[in-house]
Structure formats: C-alpha cells, structure tokens
Design an enzyme around this catalytic site. Structure first.
Site, PDB file in Angstrom:
ATOM      1  CB  CYS A  82      -0.951  -0.008   1.203  1.00 46.93           C
ATOM      2  SG  CYS A  82      -2.179  -1.322   1.138  1.00 46.93           S
TER       3      CYS A  82
ATOM      4  CD  GLU B 298      -3.287  -5.420  -1.667  1.00 50.36           C
ATOM      5  OE1 GLU B 298      -3.920  -4.518  -1.088  1.00 50.36           O
ATOM      6  OE2 GLU B 298      -2.770  -6.383  -1.077  1.00 50.36           O
TER       7      GLU B 298
END
Length: 673
Positions: free
Chosen positions: A117, A235
C-alpha cells in the site's frame, strides 16, 4: 540508537547562521544513564547553507544512547538533514549489518519494492513517488505514510536497486498506475504517470549519457542495474485499472521490449488486454486456510500468465507470529513448489518491523535498535530457499485428516474508522452461569485495550472509543471459554462504519468477529479467517443497538435488536490434511530433498517410499522446525525458541520410516552416491 564501544560514526548536518551566531556546536553521544560516549565539535558557521561533519568513536556501548547538540552565545543556527550513521554498514552501502544479513540468509532470488500500500498511498499526497527518493538525501521529500510514520526516503529507489544487487536478487519495481486508495488520475492526464515509469527504467538501466542514467551514475553506479520486472499498480482492479494498464504496457514495451509486466489480480481479476506476463495474487488468512489451499494451483491453467504470489502470510489466529502460522504457510508452500511451472515467484510480506512501531501483525523480521529475531515463518522461508532442488519428483501423499482444533477464547468489542460506545456486556455459559458481567463504574478493569491510536475511556458507566482509526479492539475474559452467549448494547458516535463484536479471541491480533455496518457502513458479515454470509447493513448514529451472539462449537448465531442475522458454521478448520509433502533432486549435491509438513497437533508415524530413487546411500540429514506447542513464538528475549535443528538420518533400501512431530516442518536431505 545503538552505540557499540570502539565503533566509529559520522555525524553530518546542513546549517546556516544568522543574527551573529559564531559559537562552536558540541556534538555528543550520551548513554541512557547520562554518560558521555563520544564527543566532537563543529564550527565555522556563516550565513550560507553548508555541510558540516565530524567523526566520532564510541568509548562505551548502549543500545539506548541518544544524540545531543549544544552551544552557547547568541544568534540563530538553522539545522537541516541531521544524521548520525555508523561507518560500518553492510557492503558499505548504508544498511544495518545484522538486518541486511538476515535478508541475505533467506537467499532471495528477487526483491519486490518499494512495498504494498506504500505504492498507491491512501491518497496521492501520501503515495511513494520514486523521483522524490533519489539524489542527495537533503533534496529527497520525506513522506508521512499509510503505516503511521514519517519516511525520510533514505531508503529510496537507488538504495532498493543496490540492495537487490547486493543480495544477488532480481529487482522487481512496483509503480503507481494512477490510482490511490481514494482517487484516480483522469485518462487525459495519464501521460506523465506513464513517463514516470519510463524514466524509472532509464534510471535503473539507461546509459550514463541519458538524463536519468546520469543521475544513477552520479549516485555511484555507472553500470546498469538490469531491471527486468515491473509491476503496474498494487492491489488495483476494476475498470479504472484495466483502462490504465495498456497505457503503461504499450509505452514501455515500445522502448524496453525486454521488460516483463506484472499485473494485479484484484477486484474482478487481472487485465487481459494486453495479456500480462505475470499475475500478482495476495493472500492473508488463517493457518487452516493456507492448509486447505495447498492444492490451489494444481489445476491452474497452464496456458495463461505465470503467477507471482506477491504477498502472503498467516495473519489471523497466529498470535504475534507463532509456529502454527508457520506450519500453515509451509503447507501452502509445498503447493507452490509442486506447481513451480506456473508459480514463477512468491514472497512473504511484510518483511521488516521496528518493534517500537508495530502497525501490522505479523512481520517476518522484528528488530529494535540493537537486536532482531525472525518469526518461525522466517525459518520456513529459509528452509525452503536453502533446499530448493532442481527437478521436481512426482509425489503422492496418503494422509489422515488433522484433528479439529478446539474452539474457544475471549470476547471483545471494537471499531474500524468509527467512534462508538458499549455497555451492559454479559457472557453466559450454556447452563446459565454468568461468566462475566461488565461494571464500568469501576473503569475498564479487566479489559485489554488495543489498537494504534485508540482512545478508550469510561464515561458514565459506558466503555467509549472515540478515535476514528482502523483495527481498534478491547478484549476480556478467558481463553478457555468455549460455548457461551454474549449480549451487549452498542451505539455509534461518529465515523465511517459500525461495530466489531469479537468472539473466540486467543491472541491480541485475532480477527474473529461479527462486523456490523462494515465496508463503509454497507454490510455486515462474520469474519473468521475469511468473510462469510455478507448481508446489506447500515448502522445509524446515536442509536443504541441490542446485540447477541450465541457461540456453540463451530456454530455462531448473531442477533441484532432481536432479529436473527446469521446462523452458520464459521470454521471448518478440522477439514485439513495432516501431511503435506514435496520431493526434488539437487543437481549439485545429488541429494534427494523431501519436505514434509505435519499439520496435526500430534506426532505421525510415517513411511516414505523412495522406490523411484536410485543410488541412495541410506544416510542423510533431517532439518526440523517444531516446538512444544503450536502457539510458541520467538522474541528478542528468546530469538531461537522456535528454530530448526539438524540431525542425522539412517535408513536402508528405498523405504524410510519416521515419526514427524506435531506442528512440524521437516526437510530430509537423502544422500546419493
């Protein structure tokens, strides 16, 4: 900071003086008890920014030493880029020796960076932009990141490339695709983002007379780093991702046709136009989930893209990273190895955590200022890496089912990006005996209050949590509680979601709960290793809700304001095999390598039929990872409590009988002539 007697350190800073400041500055390293360990002096300041440095040698050792700067006189001195670095670093490239060696001991074949992330950021203001991480350290842009700390960018794009080279690993760079967690760049503004990717490759591989290649050379590496793998996004998925994916692939392929492209498998699958070379899949779950999915790739399409299991780890029901979690991963990894024609790469995540700032659980390598330890999972990774083999041998495993793990544990309440209140908490056994009843007039006595940034308090007999942060919990009770009824009242004060009602909690970081008003206050579901029985839901602010959970064996019934919402078997953890195994040959040594995972809690007498092997000597070695309990963990105090032990093995013919301990991973290296 860790000071070691006799070691040398370099103090550096940028400074300028105003208003008549002319005094020297005393630089001291001081122990936690106030003893001076080293000292030096800086002087000659003027109105211009200049660099100043002094060499220091420690006269004593202290893992909790600190730096002090002092001066006398009048005027103002401005400081910037203050740093203190040991002169002894790994391969003289600025990394802490023991931590770099802990990575090197894993024998990695590739390094994915700069992270997960961290790539896209919660928003674009907080994403990792590689161009802000190169050049002199004082021109790099520090960044507050999603994990709650400020990164100086001392470990930047160049340093990651250098680390990969020093490890003998292929660099795999992951770049932002024009999407953060909350935003995306309009298509008519994507050209600059694509150019950033092209520039990154030029920095890594370009000639020294190119713009970005010259910057790499100026940093000390004129030779190219030979970057071959680039992942587009982290992601990311859906139509927005699939729309941006071809922009990067077409532009990069036109200029750098040798680049291998990695796509995200997320939110609707991976893009097919154009088809990626490699697809990145991520898995975080319970030990039993990983055991059940050891055969996940057995029937995977052999004509499609190769697979990169870019992030995986047991993160649920594993304490702070215990043996049972490592055994679940080892079982899964036998499937990765068996399907290595499809699974091109795999990497545990995350790798490193400073124990003074834990924002995720668990992490493979844990450290403070002076020491480190690896999880049991660290040794699973190492045992697989050191004992890779070259040719996979067909393997058949006849195994009983593992005995079902007993359910049980504490209860709790929690929030996720929400402020809420809880009261009238009561736990009752099936026979009507009251196991627990809250009395918040005495504060939160008996409750363990958890969560980074949490703000728990007791107000007017109500347990209150007011911080709108992720993964906030409070737990109470006993681990031996099994069947019970939990009742309570809950009220949302503010925030994005509703309530977490926890059950069967054993470790602080277990995520076994009824999530009410989750996913942006749109749904509720049972989360116990994975999400089950999701239903539409919305929690109103300011309203008290009556909540009841009835837990019996593997069944949970959930009631909201008297209405039954869920009635399901939440865990079929007993339906896993006891044994998992793979076999391969090592061309260099000639050894037959057999890896065996016993996921049962009890020893298993096992016969290994090696009738297909030739030239066996009847001698070998067994490397065994196990411990007295599946819940055993390593720590700074006991870094090798769960670590592999090696013993000699003797057998005759082509049959080997061996008892594999409960919760164990064993590597057998059987010698041949």
């Amino acid at each position: 900071m860790n000071m070691v007697q006799g070691d040398s350190y370099t103090f550096k800073m940028a400074a300028r003086a105003t208003d008549g400041f002319k005094s020297p500055v005393l630089v001291r390293m001081v122990s936690s008890e106030g003893q001076e360990l080293a000292a030096g002096q800086l002087q000659g300041f003027n109105g211009n920014w200049n660099y100043y440095s002094v060499d220091l040698t420690a006269s004593g050792s202290d893992p909790k030493a600190h730096l002090e700067l002092s001066s006398s006189g009048s005027g103002v001195l401005y400081l910037d880029m203050v740093s203190l670095m040991p002169d002894k670093t790994w391969k003289n490239h600025g990394l802490r020796v023991d931590l770099a060696e802990s990575l090197d001991a894993l024998h990695p074949k590739f390094l994915r960076f700069p992270g997960g992330c961290w790539v896209e950021g919660d928003d674009f203001a907080h994403m990792n932009h590689w161009k802000n991480t190169v050049g002199n350290i004082d021109v790099r842009t520090p960044l507050w990141n999603i994990w709650g700390y400020n990164a100086t960018q001392g470990m930047g794009f160049y340093e990651y490339l250098q680390l990969a080279e020093d490890l003998g690993a292929e660099p795999l760079f992951c770049i932002n695709v024009g999407m953060s967690h909350k935003e995306h760049i309009p298509m008519d503004r994507m050209a600059q983002w694509v150019q950033d990717a092209l520039d990154a490759i030029e920095y890594a591989n370009g000639p020294t007379n190119s713009v970005w290649g010259s910057m790499r050379a100026a940093a000390g590496h004129p030779a190219p780093f030979n970057l071959k793998y680039m992942e587009i996004g982290n992601e990311n998925g859906g139509d927005i991702y699939r729309e941006r994916w071809p922009l990067f692939v077409h532009a990069i392929h036109a200029k750098y046709p040798y680049i291998q492209f990695v796509a995200n498998h997320w939110a609707g699958g991976y893009p097919h136009e154009p088809m990626p070379d490699i697809v990145d899949e991520h898995y975080y779950d319970t030990p039993e989930w990983f055991m059940r999915n050891a055969d996940h790739y057995d029937k995977y399409d052999r004509t499609g893209p190769k697979i990169f299991v870019g992030e995986y780890a047991v993160t649920k029901n594993c304490g702070l990273g215990n043996l049972r979690g490592a055994i679940g991963e080892a079982a899964f990894m036998t499937g990765l190895e068996r399907n290595s024609d499809v699974v091109k790469m795999a990497s545990y995540a995350p790798l490193l955590v400073n124990l003074n700032h834990r924002a995720w659980n668990p992490d493979l390598i844990n450290f403070d200022s002076s020491k480190w330890y690896g999880l049991p999972s660290y040794y699973v990774q190492q045992m697989f890496a050191v004992n890779r083999g070259d040719v996979y041998l067909p393997t058949t495993v006849e195994s009983p089912l593992a005995e079902p793990a007993e359910s049980g544990g504490m209860i709790g309440v929690g929030t996720w990006n929400t402020a809420a209140e809880f009261k009238d908490v009561k736990v009752t056994a099936p026979d009507g005996k009251v196991l627990y009843e809250s009395d918040f007039s005495k504060g939160a006595r008996g409750w363990k209050l958890l969560g980074n940034g949490a703000s728990w308090s007791v107000q007017d007999g109500v347990l209150q949590q007011t911080a709108e942060k992720e993964f906030i919990r409070a737990v109470t009770g006993k681990r031996e509680w099994k069947d019970y009824t939990l009742t309570l009242k809950a009220r949302k004060i503010s925030g994005d979601e509703g309530f977490l009602i926890l059950f069967h909690i054993v470790g602080d970081d277990d995520r076994n709960w009824w999530n009410i008003g989750g996913w942006g206050n749109t749904a509720d579901a049972i989360e116990y290793g994975h999400t089950m029985d999701s239903k539409s839901s919305h929690i109103e602010t300011g309203r008290w809700y009556d909540i009841k959970l009835v837990v019996e064996g593997k069944n949970v019934k959930c009631y909201l304001d008297g209405k039954l919402i869920h009635d399901l078997i939440y865990d079929d953890g007993g339906k896993v095999s006891s044994l998992y195994a793979t076999a391969a040959t090592d061309d260099q040594s000639g050894d037959v390598i057999v890896k065996v995972v016993n996921a049962s809690g009890k020893p298993l007498e096992t016969e290994i039929d090696l009738s297909g092997a030739t030239n066996l000597t009847g001698k070998g070695d067994a490397i065994v990872l196990t411990s007295a309990s599946g819940t055993d963990e390593n720590s700074l105090a006991e870094p090798a409590k769960v670590s592999p032990k090696t013993e000699e093995v003797s057998f005759s013919g082509t049959s080997l009988k061996r008892s594999f301990p409960g919760n164990s991973f064993t590597v057998l290296r059987l010698h041949t002539r």
